[in-house]
Design a protein around this motif. Structure first.
Motif, mmCIF file in Angstrom:
data_model
loop_
_atom_site.group_PDB
_atom_site.id
_atom_site.type_symbol
_atom_site.label_atom_id
_atom_site.label_comp_id
_atom_site.label_asym_id
_atom_site.label_seq_id
_atom_site.Cartn_x
_atom_site.Cartn_y
_atom_site.Cartn_z
ATOM 1 N N ILE A 144 0.857 -1.198 0.000
ATOM 2 C CA ILE A 144 0.000 0.000 0.000
ATOM 3 C C ILE A 144 0.887 1.239 0.000
ATOM 4 O O ILE A 144 1.810 1.351 0.824
ATOM 5 C CB ILE A 144 -0.932 0.021 1.234
ATOM 6 N N THR A 145 0.622 2.163 -0.914
ATOM 7 C CA THR A 145 1.433 3.389 -0.959
ATOM 8 C C THR A 145 0.612 4.615 -0.556
ATOM 9 O O THR A 145 -0.604 4.672 -0.786
ATOM 10 C CB THR A 145 2.052 3.603 -2.357
ATOM 11 N N PHE A 146 1.319 5.565 0.054
ATOM 12 C CA PHE A 146 0.704 6.800 0.554
ATOM 13 C C PHE A 146 1.289 7.964 -0.237
ATOM 14 O O PHE A 146 2.509 8.140 -0.271
ATOM 15 C CB PHE A 146 1.008 6.975 2.045
ATOM 16 N N GLU A 147 0.415 8.753 -0.855
ATOM 17 C CA GLU A 147 0.886 9.813 -1.749
ATOM 18 C C GLU A 147 0.175 11.134 -1.476
ATOM 19 O O GLU A 147 -0.911 11.156 -0.893
ATOM 20 C CB GLU A 147 0.615 9.399 -3.210
ATOM 21 N N LEU A 186 -3.189 5.488 -1.735
ATOM 22 C CA LEU A 186 -4.038 6.517 -1.140
ATOM 23 C C LEU A 186 -3.419 7.880 -1.439
ATOM 24 O O LEU A 186 -2.261 8.126 -1.084
ATOM 25 C CB LEU A 186 -4.135 6.301 0.372
ATOM 26 N N VAL A 187 -4.198 8.736 -2.088
ATOM 27 C CA VAL A 187 -3.720 10.091 -2.390
ATOM 28 C C VAL A 187 -4.429 11.054 -1.440
ATOM 29 O O VAL A 187 -5.665 11.136 -1.442
ATOM 30 C CB VAL A 187 -4.007 10.473 -3.858
ATOM 31 N N PHE A 188 -3.654 11.767 -0.634
ATOM 32 C CA PHE A 188 -4.213 12.718 0.326
ATOM 33 C C PHE A 188 -4.241 14.081 -0.335
ATOM 34 O O PHE A 188 -3.207 14.696 -0.565
ATOM 35 C CB PHE A 188 -3.390 12.688 1.616
ATOM 36 N N ASP A 189 -5.458 14.523 -0.631
ATOM 37 C CA ASP A 189 -5.604 15.736 -1.434
ATOM 38 C C ASP A 189 -5.958 16.940 -0.553
ATOM 39 O O ASP A 189 -6.877 16.875 0.253
ATOM 40 C CB ASP A 189 -6.725 15.514 -2.467
ATOM 41 N N ARG A 196 -6.958 1.293 -8.489
ATOM 42 C CA ARG A 196 -5.811 1.275 -7.576
ATOM 43 C C ARG A 196 -5.731 2.528 -6.713
ATOM 44 O O ARG A 196 -5.387 2.454 -5.532
ATOM 45 C CB ARG A 196 -4.503 1.157 -8.379
ATOM 46 N N VAL A 197 -6.047 3.679 -7.283
ATOM 47 C CA VAL A 197 -5.760 4.954 -6.630
ATOM 48 C C VAL A 197 -7.026 5.595 -6.068
ATOM 49 O O VAL A 197 -7.978 5.872 -6.801
ATOM 50 C CB VAL A 197 -5.086 5.927 -7.637
ATOM 51 N N LYS A 198 -7.035 5.833 -4.750
ATOM 52 C CA LYS A 198 -8.193 6.445 -4.097
ATOM 53 C C LYS A 198 -7.807 7.816 -3.545
ATOM 54 O O LYS A 198 -6.791 7.944 -2.845
ATOM 55 C CB LYS A 198 -8.677 5.568 -2.936
ATOM 56 N N VAL A 199 -8.620 8.812 -3.865
ATOM 57 C CA VAL A 199 -8.339 10.173 -3.391
ATOM 58 C C VAL A 199 -9.100 10.415 -2.086
ATOM 59 O O VAL A 199 -10.297 10.131 -1.990
ATOM 60 C CB VAL A 199 -8.762 11.219 -4.445
ATOM 61 N N ILE A 200 -8.379 10.939 -1.101
ATOM 62 C CA ILE A 200 -8.975 11.201 0.211
ATOM 63 C C ILE A 200 -8.903 12.701 0.495
ATOM 64 O O ILE A 200 -7.859 13.327 0.291
ATOM 65 C CB ILE A 200 -8.191 10.418 1.294
ATOM 66 N N ASP A 201 -10.000 13.249 0.986
ATOM 67 C CA ASP A 201 -10.029 14.669 1.335
ATOM 68 C C ASP A 201 -9.215 14.882 2.613
ATOM 69 O O ASP A 201 -9.660 14.548 3.707
ATOM 70 C CB ASP A 201 -11.491 15.095 1.530
ATOM 71 N N ALA A 202 -8.019 15.462 2.439
ATOM 72 C CA ALA A 202 -7.084 15.580 3.571
ATOM 73 C C ALA A 202 -7.318 16.843 4.398
ATOM 74 O O ALA A 202 -6.532 17.164 5.290
ATOM 75 C CB ALA A 202 -5.645 15.535 3.060
ATOM 76 N N SER A 203 -8.438 17.550 4.126
ATOM 77 C CA SER A 203 -8.727 18.732 4.948
ATOM 78 C C SER A 203 -9.554 18.330 6.174
ATOM 79 O O SER A 203 -9.764 19.122 7.089
ATOM 80 C CB SER A 203 -9.476 19.789 4.116
#
Ligand code: TYD
Length: 203
Positions: free
Chosen positions: A7-10, A133-136, A178-185
């Motif tokens: 699992i990668t964290f981006e 996981l992409v922290f946006d 594969r890639v899930k965007v997460i609302d990092a606010s």
């Protein structure tokens, strides 16, 4: 035989991914999984030396040289750390990986994205994340979190980081499985719940 997981964290600098990585590691360890926390650039050994150059070298670094250094670190990391751990059934949580090269060197530095992707393939030699996981988060917030003490990459400016952010969103659009965007606010606790749900889905 246990099946390992990768699992990668981006996300852009200051997005909070490292905090979330640690929280997910604790959650998985409590559930009895064997977990390995690692990062790029610079997991250990030679990688640490490459990291030192990438983040602290104070002379000029060409964009292509920068790209190859990240890729060299990645190849070493895949062979020496990630593959052995996944093969023995570990859940590998990796702070940054191939998508950082696409977002930062491709979209950020504006090198040809398709070529960066091709070079990534050479570096990873067939190993791809099961989940990314992409922290946006917006650039103003993330840069405020980074603060005044910026390393070489963090000093690239807001326009650069806006391109990085768009790059990540583009990657997620291209590979929604594969890639899930997460609302990092959102709050740390709220984000953690989303992260655990997504991790459970691939377990
Ligand atoms: P680091 O201190 O690990 O930052 P963070 O905690 O935000 O991950 O520094 C890594 C920096 O290197 C970060 O600015 C992103 C950048 N980077 C790239 O530009 N390309 C890459 O392929 C990787 C792995 C990282």
């Amino acid at each position: 035989m246990k099946r390992g997981l990768f699992i990668t964290f981006e996300g852009a600098d200051g997005c909070g991914k490292t905090t979330q990585l640690k929280l997910l590691a604790e959650y998985l360890i409590q559930k009895g999984y064997e977990v390995l926390i690692t990062r790029e650039p610079g997991a250990k050994g030679l990688g640490e030396k490459i990291r030192e150059i990438l983040l602290n070298y104070d002379g000029e670094v060409s964009d292509r040289c920068e790209s190859f250094l990240f890729l060299a670190d990645r190849a070493q990391h895949i062979d020496m750390v990630i593959n052995p751990a996944v093969s023995r059934g570990c859940i590998v949580l990796c702070d940054r990986h191939t998508d950082s090269s696409v977002a930062y060197q491709g979209y950020g530095r504006q090198l040809p994205v398709d070529r960066i992707k091709m070079l990534n393939e050479l570096a990873v030699n067939g190993r791809h994340p099961d989940l990314t996981l992409v922290f946006d988060i917006d650039v103003e917030t993330s840069m405020a979190r980074v603060g005044q003490q910026k390393d070489r990459m963090e000093s690239a400016g807001n326009e650069f980081f806006n391109r990085v952010r768009q790059g990540y969103l583009e990657i997620a659009k291209e590979e929604p499985e594969r890639v899930k965007v997460i609302d990092a606010s959102k709050s740390i606790e709220e984000i953690h719940l989303v992260v655990t749900k997504l991790a459970e889905d691939v377990l």
